[in-house]
Design an enzyme around this catalytic site. Structure first.
Site, short mmCIF file in Angstrom:
data_model
loop_
_atom_site.label_atom_id
_atom_site.label_comp_id
_atom_site.label_asym_id
_atom_site.label_seq_id
_atom_site.Cartn_x
_atom_site.Cartn_y
_atom_site.Cartn_z
CG ASP A 152 -62.88 -31.76 19.00
OD1 ASP A 152 -63.57 -31.14 18.18
OD2 ASP A 152 -63.05 -32.97 19.24
NE ARG A 210 -84.24 -42.84 -5.85
CZ ARG A 210 -83.40 -42.41 -4.92
NH1 ARG A 210 -83.58 -41.24 -4.34
NH2 ARG A 210 -82.33 -43.11 -4.59
CE1 TYR A 256 -90.49 -34.75 -1.05
CE2 TYR A 256 -88.95 -36.24 -2.15
CZ TYR A 256 -89.21 -35.26 -1.20
OH TYR A 256 -88.20 -34.78 -0.41
CG ASP A 267 -83.61 -44.32 0.76
OD1 ASP A 267 -82.87 -45.13 0.27
OD2 ASP A 267 -83.72 -43.15 0.39
NE ARG A 317 -73.90 -47.11 6.13
CZ ARG A 317 -74.77 -47.87 6.81
NH1 ARG A 317 -76.06 -47.65 6.70
NH2 ARG A 317 -74.35 -48.83 7.60
NE ARG A 364 -76.29 -43.06 3.63
CZ ARG A 364 -76.92 -43.79 4.54
NH1 ARG A 364 -76.83 -43.45 5.81
NH2 ARG A 364 -77.61 -44.85 4.20
CE1 TYR A 412 -87.94 -39.73 -5.11
CE2 TYR A 412 -87.45 -37.40 -5.37
CZ TYR A 412 -87.41 -38.56 -4.62
OH TYR A 412 -86.82 -38.53 -3.38
N PRO A 465 -79.64 -40.41 -6.93
CG PRO A 465 -81.72 -39.87 -7.82
CD PRO A 465 -80.83 -41.03 -7.52
CB CYS A 514 -69.83 -44.19 3.75
SG CYS A 514 -71.30 -43.68 4.63
P1 ADP Z 1 -59.80 -33.82 17.48
O1 ADP Z 1 -61.22 -34.23 17.28
O2 ADP Z 1 -59.63 -32.34 17.44
O3 ADP Z 1 -58.87 -34.53 16.57
P2 ADP Z 1 -59.39 -35.66 19.76
O4 ADP Z 1 -59.75 -35.39 21.16
O5 ADP Z 1 -60.14 -36.71 19.02
O6 ADP Z 1 -59.44 -34.26 19.00
O7 ADP Z 1 -57.87 -36.09 19.69
C1 ADP Z 1 -56.87 -35.44 20.40
C2 ADP Z 1 -55.69 -36.41 20.57
O8 ADP Z 1 -54.58 -35.68 21.10
C3 ADP Z 1 -55.97 -37.53 21.57
O9 ADP Z 1 -55.67 -38.78 20.96
C4 ADP Z 1 -55.00 -37.24 22.73
O10 ADP Z 1 -54.52 -38.43 23.34
C5 ADP Z 1 -53.88 -36.49 22.06
N1 ADP Z 1 -53.10 -35.59 22.94
C6 ADP Z 1 -53.59 -34.72 23.85
N2 ADP Z 1 -52.58 -34.05 24.47
C7 ADP Z 1 -51.42 -34.50 23.92
C8 ADP Z 1 -50.03 -34.20 24.11
N3 ADP Z 1 -49.63 -33.29 24.96
N4 ADP Z 1 -49.13 -34.87 23.35
C9 ADP Z 1 -49.52 -35.80 22.44
N5 ADP Z 1 -50.82 -36.12 22.22
C10 ADP Z 1 -51.76 -35.49 22.94
FE1 SF4 Z 2 -72.47 -39.11 5.01
FE2 SF4 Z 2 -71.04 -39.73 7.18
FE3 SF4 Z 2 -70.98 -41.31 5.05
FE4 SF4 Z 2 -69.85 -38.93 4.92
S1 SF4 Z 2 -69.21 -40.60 6.24
S2 SF4 Z 2 -71.14 -39.85 3.39
S3 SF4 Z 2 -71.18 -37.73 6.21
S4 SF4 Z 2 -72.76 -40.88 6.30
#
Ligand code: ADP
Ligand code: SF4
Length: 686
Positions: free
Chosen positions: A647, A223, A175, A266, A298, A321, A170, A29, A344
């Protein structure tokens, strides 16, 4: 590919009471954060687990009565006939692939919320409510116990009506039935309290009642938390935990055993546990009973799984997971494709979804939770709708996932990475104490990409706008990530505090780049997840004298969602890290950090040799901005779109970056929808 014969044992059928599991893969579960309001989404998700080869697929916790509701979290209910119809969707979806469907009947007792039903909380003895503060739970009298037994029976009958093959009693995770077992919470003086025999009485009655109700057709599983990690104050595996199993050894059809206490015990994250970490606690169970045993740990390594069976630890490979990260794990082993398992990473972002009351999400598996609402399948993806060539810039989680999914669709992909390695932020973060498993986000994708003839990877390729224009591609994806801020702006400080802060302080980027750090270190954490605490740990391990300042009232406050906060704070305190709570940054001068109390505004000063600011992040958007500033040039070079994601669009979790990369790939050349996710609206037909 043929299956490796050493894994054959994993594919043996196992009898459980009146039913037979087709193999040893048992999805124990786990919460979906969907509950009774999202039955179609839940059915699609569980059905995919069965399709992926899990021989048994369980539901999440399913309330037997309105005196146990867990609003606002996602929990199932079997209170009436409508619930039966809703649950039948999941049962049918599991049966469609020849697997057994199990229902985890649940009563939370003092750990329920009852914010929805406003029913009084029930418990063996009068006690404070665990979550419904300032409420209490009332002691059940004999009439209550008798009624309660009736609810379990009625719910078991409804579970069978819905199509369940296995029905749970359970008694784990603090619980109600476990509250009766534990001397911590059961202070009764009647035949349900006192001696262990008395405290076990209700559990035994529940098993017998459930068997009476449905036992001819359904297996009845128990469980049980065999150790609540409270030492002598509670149940222990080598004390009363063992005695409970001995007393009831042959009564249920299956034992599903783990450590109890809070759910965090757990489902510990990889930061605080190794694969198979519960073995020491549960290994005794098979020596005490002839009934099949399942537990979790896991497990992602097929060899470790085989070891569990051949060493007599359990009869099944229990997994929550690992089945979330890769619903097709069993089938991949069966087909000799174990190298393709999406392992995982143990980050517990899946737990955070339930703790936040939203549908399941997973760092490794972007399709998790999206099966019904977006129609995503973890192993199938639509074919490319054009012969477009896509340039992906940046091989972090977002860029890697976009490239992988685009490649799987059949597009021609060029992935350019500035540094000499793929993985972006996960390479850095996986170097922190306890986070090494996070590198699997990179490894899984990298190794598949290497096998794809339509994806080219170029390392040491920092691209400029001119480089991008010259490549002659159709679409450009900018996934260049983010950098940590130097201006003090974070969750609780919205305005920059003036120039100069950045000159006196480092960011996590500087630490990863190898900044020389020693002596008195102050880490100011206004991000509240993993980074601040993990940096403290690393620097404390290096011998630094570490102070952690945070506007929150505890260390790594958001990690309460991943069930890690307690363990993080415990570890840092043990390592001598000195916390300063409820203080936000007020100013920095060389060698001195000024902070103000978030309540009184009173200012304190903290001397340092090194100050590290763990605050907000800023997208690295220079390349994107340079490209979109020249639309004519883009058109002249045949570039039809430039999209930033992960990002680089909005700094967030690794899970969000992976999801963004996947979504881009799914949606390329597809019609744009105003409603990207389907929603279930009870009362309306779909
Ligand atoms: P996200 O989590 O969005 O994937 P990260 O910061 O983990 O972002 O990864 C961004 C990647 O992009 C890094 O490995 C970085 O070296 C690369 N990067 C940043 N600028 C450039 C560029 N101008 N050309 C090629 N790679 C780049
Ligand atoms: Fe959970 Fe992270 Fe595993 Fe995905 S990778 S199942 S989010 S512990």
């Amino acid at each position: 590919m043929a299956r490796n014969s050493r894994f054959d044992i994993l594919f043996e059928p196992v009898r459980i009471g009146p039913v037979t599991a087709p193999n040893r893969f048992y999805q124990t579960p786990h919460a979906l954060g969907m509950g009774y309001t999202k039955p179609q989404a839940a059915a699609a998700l569980r059905g995919i687990k069965a399709e992926g080869g899990w021989g048994v697929v369980c539901t999440e916790y399913c309330s037997i009565h309105p005196s146990s509701d867990d609003s606002p979290f996602g929990f199932l209910t079997l209170w009436d006939e409508d619930d039966v119809r809703a649950l039948a969707l999941t049962m049918d979806a599991v049966h469609a692939h020849g697997s057994l469907a199990a229902v985890e009947l649940w009563h939370g007792g003092a750990h329920a919320n009852n914010r929805l039903t406003r029913e009084p909380l029930l418990a063996p003895s009068d006690q404070s409510a665990a979550y419904l503060q300032p409420g209490q739970a009332r002691a059940m009298d004999k009439a209550d116990i008798s009624e309660f037994r009736g609810w379990q029976k009625a719910a078991a009958l409804r579970a069978r009506q819905a199509g369940a093959d296995i029905v749970y009693v359970y008694a784990g995770h603090d619980y109600l039935p476990f509250q009766f077992l534990s001397p911590r919470t059961n202070h009764r003086v009647d035949e349900y309290g006192g001696t262990l025999e008395n405290r076990v009485r209700l559990l035994k009655e529940m098993i017998v009642d459930t068997k009476d109700a449905v036992g001819s057709d359904c297996a009845v599983a128990v469980r049980l938390g065999v150790d609540e990690l409270q030492g002598a104050a509670g149940i222990t595996w080598d004390g009363e935990g063992r005695e409970v199993v001995e007393m009831l050894a042959e009564v249920p059809d299956l034992w599903d055993v783990n450590v109890a206490g809070s759910l965090g015990n757990d489902s510990r994250s990889s930061r605080f546990s190794e694969e198979g970490f519960q073995e020491d606690y549960v290994a005794f169970v098979k020596q005490v009973t002839s009934k099949p045993v399942v537990s979790v740990g896991r497990f992602t390594s097929p060899d470790a799984m085989v070891g569990q069976i051949t060493r007599g630890i359990q009869d099944f490979i229990g997994a929550a997971r690992p089945s979330i990260a890769d619903p097709f794990l069993p089938l991949k082993i069966k087909q000799g494709r174990e190298d393709e398992i999406r392992e995982c990473i143990g980050c517990n972002i899946c737990r955070s979804a339930n703790n936040e009351g939203v549908p399941l999400r997973c760092t490794q598996n972007p399709t998790m939770g999206e099966e019904w609402r977006r129609g995503w399948h973890p192993e199938r993806i639509g074919q490319a709708k054009s012969d477009a060539h896509i340039l992906v810039v940046g091989a972090g989680p977002a860029g890697l996932e976009a490239s992988l999914a685009l490649g799987q669709r059949g597009y021609h992909v060029t992935l350019a990475e500035a540094s000499g390695v793929t993985g972006g932020r996960v390479v850095r973060e996986a170097s922190l104490p306890g986070l090494s498993n996070w590198i699997r986000v990179r490894d899984y994708r990298q190794q598949l990409l290497r096998t794809m003839p339509n994806v080219e990877l170029y390392l040491e390729s920092a691209l400029s706008a001119e480089n991008v224009m010259e490549l002659g591609v159709d679409h450009v994806v900018i996934a260049t990530g983010s950098t940590w801020r130097r201006d003090g702006i974070g969750t609780s400080v919205e305005c920059a505090l003036g120039k100069g802060i950045g000159e006196c302080a480092l960011t996590p980027d500087d630490v990863f780049a190898g900044a020389d750090i020693s002596g008195r270190v102050v880490i100011y954490d206004d991000e509240h997840y993993a980074m601040g605490g993990a940096l403290c740990e690393r620097l404390a391990d290096q011998g630094c004298d570490v102070t952690l300042v945070t506007p929150e009232a505890r260390i790594s406050a958001w990690a309460v969602m991943t069930d890690e906060q307690f363990f993080i704070q415990q570890r840092l305190l043990e390592k001598g890290v000195k916390p300063v709570f409820s203080h936000r940054i007020a100013g920095v001068e060389p060698g001195t950090l000024a902070t103000s109390c978030i309540y009184t505004g009173r200012v304190s000063e903290h001397g340092f040799d090194t100050l590290v600011l763990v605050t907000g992040r800023l997208p690295k958007r220079k390349l994107f901005d340079a490209l979109v500033a020249e639309p004519d040039s883009l058109a002249a070079h045949g570039i039809r779109s430039v999209t930033r994601l992960g990002d680089c669009l909005v700094p967030s979790s690794i899970a969000d970056a992976v999801h963004a990369g996947h979504r881009y790939a799914r949606e390329l050349d597809e019609p744009v929808s105003n409603a990207p996710v389907r929603r279930e609206r009870p009362g309306l037909t779909h």
